[in-house]
Design a protein around this motif. Structure first.
Motif, mmCIF file in Angstrom:
data_model
loop_
_atom_site.group_PDB
_atom_site.id
_atom_site.type_symbol
_atom_site.label_atom_id
_atom_site.label_comp_id
_atom_site.label_asym_id
_atom_site.label_seq_id
_atom_site.Cartn_x
_atom_site.Cartn_y
_atom_site.Cartn_z
ATOM 1 N N UNK A 30 0.858 -1.205 0.000
ATOM 2 C CA UNK A 30 0.000 0.000 0.000
ATOM 3 C C UNK A 30 0.888 1.248 0.000
ATOM 4 N N UNK A 31 0.560 2.203 -0.865
ATOM 5 C CA UNK A 31 1.358 3.437 -0.886
ATOM 6 C C UNK A 31 0.962 4.278 0.320
ATOM 7 N N UNK A 32 1.824 5.261 0.658
ATOM 8 C CA UNK A 32 1.481 6.040 1.858
ATOM 9 C C UNK A 32 0.595 7.227 1.498
ATOM 10 N N UNK A 33 -0.437 6.963 0.664
ATOM 11 C CA UNK A 33 -1.350 8.071 0.384
ATOM 12 C C UNK A 33 -2.684 7.794 1.048
ATOM 13 N N UNK A 34 -3.229 8.828 1.657
ATOM 14 C CA UNK A 34 -4.553 8.746 2.254
ATOM 15 C C UNK A 34 -5.414 9.637 1.373
ATOM 16 N N UNK A 35 -6.376 9.047 0.671
ATOM 17 C CA UNK A 35 -7.210 9.845 -0.229
ATOM 18 C C UNK A 35 -8.398 10.378 0.556
ATOM 19 N N UNK A 36 -8.453 11.669 0.740
ATOM 20 C CA UNK A 36 -9.537 12.249 1.538
ATOM 21 C C UNK A 36 -10.484 13.021 0.618
ATOM 22 N N UNK A 37 -11.589 12.360 0.251
ATOM 23 C CA UNK A 37 -12.606 13.076 -0.531
ATOM 24 C C UNK A 37 -13.521 13.853 0.405
ATOM 25 N N UNK A 38 -13.811 13.195 1.535
ATOM 26 C CA UNK A 38 -14.731 13.820 2.484
ATOM 27 C C UNK A 38 -14.222 13.563 3.893
ATOM 28 N N UNK A 39 -14.388 14.531 4.773
ATOM 29 C CA UNK A 39 -13.935 14.365 6.156
ATOM 30 C C UNK A 39 -15.069 14.716 7.101
ATOM 31 N N UNK A 40 -14.985 14.196 8.318
ATOM 32 C CA UNK A 40 -15.958 14.567 9.352
ATOM 33 C C UNK A 40 -15.197 15.040 10.577
ATOM 34 N N UNK A 41 -15.754 16.038 11.247
ATOM 35 C CA UNK A 41 -15.206 16.473 12.531
ATOM 36 C C UNK A 41 -16.315 16.272 13.554
ATOM 37 N N UNK A 42 -16.006 15.552 14.628
ATOM 38 C CA UNK A 42 -16.998 15.290 15.673
ATOM 39 C C UNK A 42 -16.763 16.273 16.811
ATOM 40 N N UNK A 43 -17.756 17.132 17.050
ATOM 41 C CA UNK A 43 -17.613 18.128 18.117
ATOM 42 C C UNK A 43 -17.474 19.513 17.524
ATOM 43 N N UNK A 44 -18.467 20.379 17.763
ATOM 44 C CA UNK A 44 -18.463 21.712 17.151
ATOM 45 C C UNK A 44 -18.080 22.786 18.162
ATOM 46 N N UNK A 45 -17.260 22.398 19.147
ATOM 47 C CA UNK A 45 -16.723 23.398 20.082
ATOM 48 C C UNK A 45 -15.715 24.271 19.365
ATOM 49 N N UNK A 46 -15.012 25.123 20.129
ATOM 50 C CA UNK A 46 -14.074 26.064 19.528
ATOM 51 C C UNK A 46 -13.070 25.344 18.629
ATOM 52 N N UNK A 47 -12.475 24.246 19.136
ATOM 53 C CA UNK A 47 -11.447 23.536 18.365
ATOM 54 C C UNK A 47 -12.047 22.800 17.176
ATOM 55 N N UNK A 48 -13.104 22.036 17.430
ATOM 56 C CA UNK A 48 -13.707 21.248 16.354
ATOM 57 C C UNK A 48 -14.146 22.108 15.183
ATOM 58 N N UNK A 49 -14.832 23.213 15.492
ATOM 59 C CA UNK A 49 -15.323 24.093 14.426
ATOM 60 C C UNK A 49 -14.160 24.671 13.620
ATOM 61 N N UNK A 50 -13.069 25.012 14.324
ATOM 62 C CA UNK A 50 -11.927 25.601 13.607
ATOM 63 C C UNK A 50 -11.160 24.561 12.792
ATOM 64 N N UNK A 51 -11.141 23.310 13.254
ATOM 65 C CA UNK A 51 -10.510 22.252 12.451
ATOM 66 C C UNK A 51 -11.340 22.039 11.183
ATOM 67 N N UNK A 52 -12.680 22.028 11.343
ATOM 68 C CA UNK A 52 -13.559 21.894 10.174
ATOM 69 C C UNK A 52 -13.325 23.055 9.207
ATOM 70 N N UNK A 53 -13.150 24.257 9.759
ATOM 71 C CA UNK A 53 -12.906 25.439 8.916
ATOM 72 C C UNK A 53 -11.623 25.259 8.114
ATOM 73 N N UNK A 54 -10.576 24.750 8.774
ATOM 74 C CA UNK A 54 -9.300 24.632 8.075
ATOM 75 C C UNK A 54 -9.323 23.509 7.027
ATOM 76 N N UNK A 55 -10.037 22.428 7.303
ATOM 77 C CA UNK A 55 -10.217 21.385 6.282
ATOM 78 C C UNK A 55 -10.922 21.985 5.061
ATOM 79 N N UNK A 56 -11.908 22.843 5.337
ATOM 80 C CA UNK A 56 -12.652 23.494 4.247
ATOM 81 C C UNK A 56 -11.750 24.466 3.496
#
Length: 790
Positions: free
Chosen positions: A1-27
């Motif tokens: 297996x190659x070391x590629x992780x294909x991320x078409x879609x991601x989920x963040x669990x928890x919409x607190x300050x950190x979770x929301x900002x991680x979702x923002x940065x993924x976006x």
């Protein structure tokens, strides 16, 4: 297996300050992201998440690269939305720091996680192996910890914490994704409480608190000592605690106290009485407008522990200690600190001594190498050098001996011995070959993962040298160099990469050489900024001496340089990171393509110093408006988008925002990892060259908005002046900007050429430069670094 992780879609669990900002940065990074939280008790079921997404636009610094991206985040809740997890390739859990809550959530989502998805916990210190216990067998090898630092968009550090069951290929795939797509610096941490960054960083804060009291210093005094004077963030120690939140601080300290009972320093892992007192009163720092510091009217007040009240914050570093800290040679500096009888100097020596002691004692338990600790602290806490680099720069053996003496004399916080490797006669932990690993008792090189080949110049640790490439030609302003790959790289040599005559002449000369020798050219700086703009001091000097003709010639030379970039026979690609202001912005506007790091702050800011852009920037805006409007579209509507940006001297807060403001083109590229900028810019330059690049044809038929356009802009400006949004002098500058972008007092839809617009730019620039108010603005900017509104 190659070391590629294909991320078409991601989920963040928890919409607190950190979770929301991680979702923002993924976006920000173009990842389709679903953000989950509990169902709301009333209103729409996704109400909690919808509120968190709306709140992203209010946070400062901005988590989103452009406000419009908020609409791309999909809201969901754990009752009705779990089916959406089935097509997610990466799931990041970021709920509150409670083991039982996290484990319950994992049990709930496990049936919905597909067979290849990676699950990661963004915990700041809970045990990763213990979290993994509740996972079904088939998910365990795809689970690990990933700890983003706050705010996730801006902090370079991401700690990756494998569980004993995590598959190596999964880790490498996630590491590659974090580095390239999210722009992170990844450090592997062992599964120990608080991992690396917070383990050492929070210890440093606790030790600062202890020594503040021991040496009888004020909080303002300590902040004066522990900021830029020792290569750390401006907010230093106590101001940073206020920003983070004193309740958060206390929570992290309690975590250390609860989870590290056998740490020799355990007695110090508790909140001081004054901290508990502030929290009890609800003074939690910046978010409650009072903490260790608070503002009263215009005065900054600071807590005085002895008086149990606030006093004026007016203490700082003592002049004699500042003198010691200015010593260039680190070995001399540490010797002077240790020998000084001044309490502030003794405080600093004690602070460094105990930091070095703690870091060395725990290196083997928390990290693989000393490099991981130094990079974690630099990237996560904003220090210029990590603890081991600081120690090594100051003379490893001598400092180690002093620490050992202080331990023996009972002066250090604890009497735990230094590890044997510290005293084995070494010169330090970092060498040209790599960094020391106590577990392997050997020096280990950097990771050879493929993604790191994209970093021509990684962030170096002390003692690391990277090949500077082969110099082709240089003058006092620029260096043209190559790696032998058919691409020439132009790098500036001036302070803040400002544009002087040497830079202007150098770019023209370098492009001439590149046309004969190379396929393409990249303008790139090793570090930030890209360019802070024209050399204002030199310009003001010419004006003060009344050398107007020479001043005008300098402006003409600026324009010639921009045109030389635009009409070069090889593609010129601008690789931008950090500030690209004034002339720096104009150079990237004239390049065949711009490749900009996400954290690029781009602007035509001349109005702030009483001038207008005259390196071809306004000409380019007029040309683009004409091209966008086509043969019969509305030119004024196209100009209006960018006019306010220039007239108000706006600076983009990201490269994406620079595209929205019309300062970068839609076809320009945004890069997430600044250390990959050169690699990507070269790839773009080569692609243009291989596709048979020709420069654009000279713009000889530019349709302009003319006198009607100028009049319409003036109406807008009058309203702004009447409403006191702009000063009368701002109005005059903006009116001249409008005159240039509209092509001067000619008929509406008249056709002009580039030279006409360049001449207009130059004329108005030279006229403004001779005004007293403009010269006052330039002088004020040079002396204070802030704009003057006269």
């Amino acid at each position: 297996m190659s070391n590629s992780l294909l991320v078409r879609r991601a989920a963040v669990l928890g919409a607190g300050v950190m979770g929301a900002q991680i979702a923002a940065h993924l976006t920000n990074a173009g990842v389709d992201t679903v953000l989950f939280d509990l169902p709301a008790k009333e209103g729409p079921a996704d109400g909690i998440v919808l509120k968190a997404i709306a709140n992203l636009a209010k946070l400062s610094p901005a988590p989103l690269a452009a406000k419009s991206l908020a609409g791309a985040i999909t809201p969901a809740n754990y009752e009705t939305g779990l089916d959406q997890l089935r097509d997610c390739d990466l799931i990041i859990e970021a709920i509150a720091e409670r083991m039982d809550w996290k484990q319950d959530l994992y049990k709930k989502i496990a049936p919905f996680v597909n067979d290849t998805a990676v699950l990661a916990s963004n915990t700041s210190g809970l045990g990763i192996n213990k979290l993994a216990d509740v996972l079904p067998e088939q998910l365990r090898h795809r689970f690990c910890g990933v700890h983003f630092f706050n705010p996730p968009r801006y902090m370079h550090l991401a700690e990756l914490i494998p569980a004993t069951t995590t598959d190596k290929a999964v880790l490498e795939g996630l590491e590659t994704f974090l580095v390239t797509h999210l722009g992170k610096g990844v450090v592997y941490a062992k599964d120990t409480p608080n991992f690396i960054g917070n383990r050492i960083g929070v210890f440093s804060i606790l030790s600062t608190i202890f020594h503040t009291q021991q040496f009888g210093l004020g909080f303002d005094e300590v902040d004066g000592l522990t900021g830029p004077l020792i290569g750390r963030a401006k907010s230093a120690t106590y101001r940073t605690s206020d920003v983070v939140g004193l309740d958060t601080m206390a929570h992290v300290i309690k975590t250390m106290g609860d989870t590290l009972p056998n740490d020799p320093w355990h007695a110090f892992f508790k909140s001081p009485a004054w901290l508990d007192g502030l929290i009890a009163k609800g003074a939690l720092g910046q978010k409650t407008r009072a903490g260790i510091f608070r503002k009263v009217g215009k005065d900054i007040m600071v807590l005085d522990v002895d008086k149990q009240d606030y006093r004026l914050s007016d203490r700082g570093a003592a002049p004699e200690v500042v003198e010691i800290l200015k010593t260039r040679n680190p070995a001399e500096k540490f010797a002077k600190l240790r020998a000084s009888s001044h309490p502030q100097a003794q405080f600093l020596w004690a602070l460094f001594r105990d930091l070095f002691h703690y870091s060395a004692y725990h290196l083997a338990d928390i990290a693989d190498t000393a490099r991981d600790v130094d990079l974690a602290i630099r990237w996560g806490y904003g220090w210029k050098l990590g603890p081991f680099e600081t120690w090594q720069a100051a003379g490893w053996q001598q400092v180690a001996q002093w620490i050992a003496e202080d331990i023996a004399a009972g002066k250090s916080m604890v009497n735990a011995p230094l590890p044997a490797w510290v005293l084995d006669g070494r010169a330090g932990v970092h060498t040209a070959e790599g960094s020391y690993s106590p577990t392997d008792n050997a020096v280990k090189p950097r990771s050879d993962l493929a993604v790191y080949r994209r970093q021509r110049y990684p962030d170096p640790v002390l003692g690391e040298q990277f090949d500077p490439g082969q110099t082709v030609w240089e003058n006092d302003g620029v260096r043209l160099w190559t790696d032998g790959d058919g691409i020439g790289v132009i790098s500036f040599k001036t302070k803040m990469n400002t544009v002087s005559d040497h830079v202007l002449n150098g770019i023209q000369e370098a492009i001439g050489l590149a046309e004969k020798q190379f396929k393409a050219v990249v303008i790139w700086q090793n570090g930030e900024p890209f360019s802070a703009g024209a050399d204002l001091a030199g310009a003001l000097g010419l004006l003060k001496e009344g050398k107007v003709a020479q001043f005008e010639e300098m402006v003409a030379n600026f324009q010639r340089t921009s045109q030389r970039i635009k009409y070069a026979l090889v593609p010129v690609v601008a690789a931008v990171r950090g500030l690209a202001l004034g002339g720096g912005c104009e150079f990237q506007m004239h390049s065949a393509r711009t490749v900009a790091a996400l954290e690029s702050y781009i602007g035509l800011v001349e109005a702030g110093v009483g001038l207008l852009p005259a390196g071809g920037g306004l000409k380019e805006i007029a040309v683009r408006a004409s091209q966008a409007a086509g043969s019969n579209g509305d030119i004024f509507a196209e100009l209006k988008k960018t006019f306010e940006t220039v007239a108000m001297a706006k600076v983009s807060n990201s490269a994406v925002n620079a595209q929205e403001l019309g300062l970068m083109r839609n076809g320009d590229k945004v890069v997430f990892n600044a250390f990959e900028l050169l690699h990507i810019a070269k790839a773009e330059a080569l692609a243009l060259a291989e596709a048979g690049y020709r420069p654009p044809l000279p713009a000889r038929a530019i349709r302009v908005a003319g006198d009607v356009g100028i009049a319409t802009f003036k109406m807008m400006l009058v309203n702004m002046r009447e409403g006191y949004f702009v000063s009368p002098y701002d109005y005059e500058i903006a009116e001249r900007i409008a005159t240039v972008v509209c092509g001067g007092k000619v008929d509406r839809n008249a056709v002009v050429d580039e030279q006409w617009l360049l001449d207009l730019e130059r004329k108005h620039f030279v006229e403004l430069a001779q005004q007293e108010k403009t010269q006052a603005r330039i002088a004020h900017m040079l002396s204070t670094g802030k704009p003057l509104r006269n």
